[in-house]
Scaffold this active site. Structure first.
Site, mmCIF file in Angstrom:
data_model
loop_
_atom_site.group_PDB
_atom_site.id
_atom_site.type_symbol
_atom_site.label_atom_id
_atom_site.label_comp_id
_atom_site.label_asym_id
_atom_site.label_seq_id
_atom_site.Cartn_x
_atom_site.Cartn_y
_atom_site.Cartn_z
ATOM 1 N N LYS A 195 11.488 -50.501 53.817
ATOM 2 C CA LYS A 195 12.764 -50.368 54.534
ATOM 3 C C LYS A 195 13.944 -50.305 53.544
ATOM 4 O O LYS A 195 13.766 -50.486 52.347
ATOM 5 C CB LYS A 195 12.940 -51.525 55.525
HETATM 6 C C1 LIG Z 1 8.902 -52.019 60.098
HETATM 7 C C2 LIG Z 1 9.096 -51.973 61.552
HETATM 8 C C3 LIG Z 1 8.801 -53.053 62.385
HETATM 9 C C4 LIG Z 1 8.099 -54.303 61.925
HETATM 10 O O1 LIG Z 1 8.590 -54.861 60.781
HETATM 11 P P1 LIG Z 1 7.650 -55.791 59.856
HETATM 12 O O2 LIG Z 1 8.657 -56.372 58.908
HETATM 13 O O3 LIG Z 1 6.679 -54.876 59.181
HETATM 14 O O4 LIG Z 1 6.985 -56.807 60.701
HETATM 15 C C5 LIG Z 1 9.103 -52.942 63.734
HETATM 16 N N1 LIG Z 1 9.651 -51.836 64.248
HETATM 17 C C6 LIG Z 1 9.925 -50.762 63.478
HETATM 18 C C7 LIG Z 1 10.535 -49.554 64.108
HETATM 19 C C8 LIG Z 1 9.645 -50.790 62.115
HETATM 20 O O5 LIG Z 1 9.870 -49.695 61.373
#
Ligand SMILES: *Cc1c(COP(=O)(O)O)cnc(C)c1O
Length: 401
Positions: A195
């Site tokens: 991210k």
């Molecule tokens: C990455 C992501 C999540 C979950 O995040 P984690 O930190 O991996 O648990 C949920 N929704 C979306 C759209 C994501 O891209």
């Protein structure tokens, strides 16, 4: 292969991050210490919300948001079919049922029409929340989604895991920072390494609602209460003189261990300082892709943006007409990989997963299918160079014969 491998996304760790984490590790705090509250304050300020609760994943952040609304068995939530599993799972953890909504075939996002259609198809359901997803970093039409939700008494939880740093429409041609909860109850972020900013693993839920904030703090740590003013059992919590017993705590609800470490928050705070730099770079790279990809349309084109928004993209997704190319997506992905270009598909419609198929049966969502059939995420990360973008576009161009 000409040049280094370009993954579809990648974190950036610099010397200031290393120093911040080293300092935290040497500070004596490993789990919850002062850096958790510091990071929460900085994050809340950055997105323009009153409160931010940091947890150990984006999934936990979504679950805490569902807990904040006290979702439970008998309740339903609306989730767009094109998202990561966790958006839907968060509601299921609470025992709520998921109503999968269709998405716009060219953007992958929940639309007002798709939201209304999902509501109309489930007239008997007690729908308590909608979880719009700002897919790729382009925001859903928040004023439209909010208006429909408000009219029905439905809360809005934004899955903003792709959209930190951006701004969405907030009515009257104004823009609001993603996470400010200008048109929602809660917004959820992930700090996973892929991210825009990372803490290793981590998540944040932002809100302007004091009660939601307090509830999430309690559920993050076992449903445990340590504040004497909140004790329910005075006989156990206080001594004969009315002093609070120093060892005493109460579990007032079935909570979780969703705590994050102090050193993860040190990394998060350090990364957050570069959010503006990252955002600028991501915008520049996306603009370069937009310009260079224009001649490849309609066979290869970017997903539809949200008009009037000011997004920061987490993923750069293109829609490819594989039938015109005469190649399967798998073959294209393998060829691009051989050319040093990483790609990924975001996402398989969640209603198609075996678990959800068993639970809800076959659901026909043509917009989600049309998006899924064509979507491919190509490399986008802040340390990417301009000529890396050129290389990716050349490789895509070469697919069209
Ligand atoms: C990455 C992501 C999540 C979950 O995040 P984690 O930190 O991996 O648990 C949920 N929704 C979306 C759209 C994501 O891209």
């Amino acid at each position: 292969m000409s040049g280094p491998f370009l993954p579809y996304g990648r974190q950036d760790i610099d010397a200031s991050d290393l120093a911040a984490v080293a300092e935290a590790l040497q500070s004596g705090y490993l789990t919850t210490g002062p850096r958790v509250a510091e990071f929460e304050a900085a994050f809340a300020k950055s997105v323009g919300a009153r409160h931010a609760v940091v947890s150990n994943s984006g999934t936990a952040a979504l679950h805490l948001a569902c807990i904040a609304l006290d979702l439970g068995p008998g309740d339903s939530v609306v989730v767009p079919a094109v998202t990561f599993l966790a958006t839907a799972n968060a509601a299921r953890f609470c025992g709520a049922e998921v109503i999968f909504a269709d998405v716009d075939p060219d953007s992958g996002r929940l639309t007002a029409a798709a939201f209304e259609a999902a509501l109309a198809q489930h007239p008997q359901a007690s729908i308590r929340a909608v979880l719009p997803v700002h897919l790729n970093g382009h925001c859903v039409d928040m004023p439209a989604i909010r208006a429909i939700a408000e009219a029905r008494g439905i809360a809005v939880i934004e899955d903003a895991c792709h959209a930190i740093g951006g701004r969405h429409q907030a009515g009257n041609r104004s823009l609001a920072p993603v996470g400010s909860c200008a048109l929602s109850e809660l917004a959820c972020f992930s700090l996973h390494p892929v991210k825009t900013i990372t803490s290793g693993e981590g998540g944040v839920t932002s809100t302007n609602d004091e009660a939601a904030y307090r509830r999430m703090c309690t559920f993050r740590s076992h449903g445990m209460v340590r504040e004497p003013a909140d004790f329910l059992h005075a006989d156990l919590g206080f001594d004969a003189d009315g002093e609070a017993n120093p060892w005493y705590y109460e579990m007032q609800a079935l909570g979780y261990n969703y705590r994050i470490t102090d050193f993860a928050c040190a990394l998060g705070s350090s990364q957050l300082k570069r959010l503006d730099t990252y955002s600028r770079r991501r915008r520049d790279l996306a603009a370069r892709y937009d310009r260079l990809l224009a001649p490849l349309a309609p066979v290869i084109r970017p997903v539809s943006p949200a008009p009037g928004d000011d997004p920061v993209l987490h993923l750069y997704a293109v829609l490819i007409d594989f039938a015109v190319l005469g190649r399967s997506r798998a073959a294209v992905m393998r060829d691009l990989k051989a050319a040093g270009i990483g790609t990924m598909v975001h996402y398989i419609p969640v209603n198609r997963q075996p678990y959800y198929r068993w639970r809800y049966g076959e659901i026909r969502l043509p917009g989600a299918e049309a998006y899924y059939a064509r979507a491919l995420s190509i490399p986008l990360y802040p340390t990417m160079q301009d000529d890396d973008v050129d290389r990716v576009v050349s490789a895509l161009q070469a697919l069209i014969r």
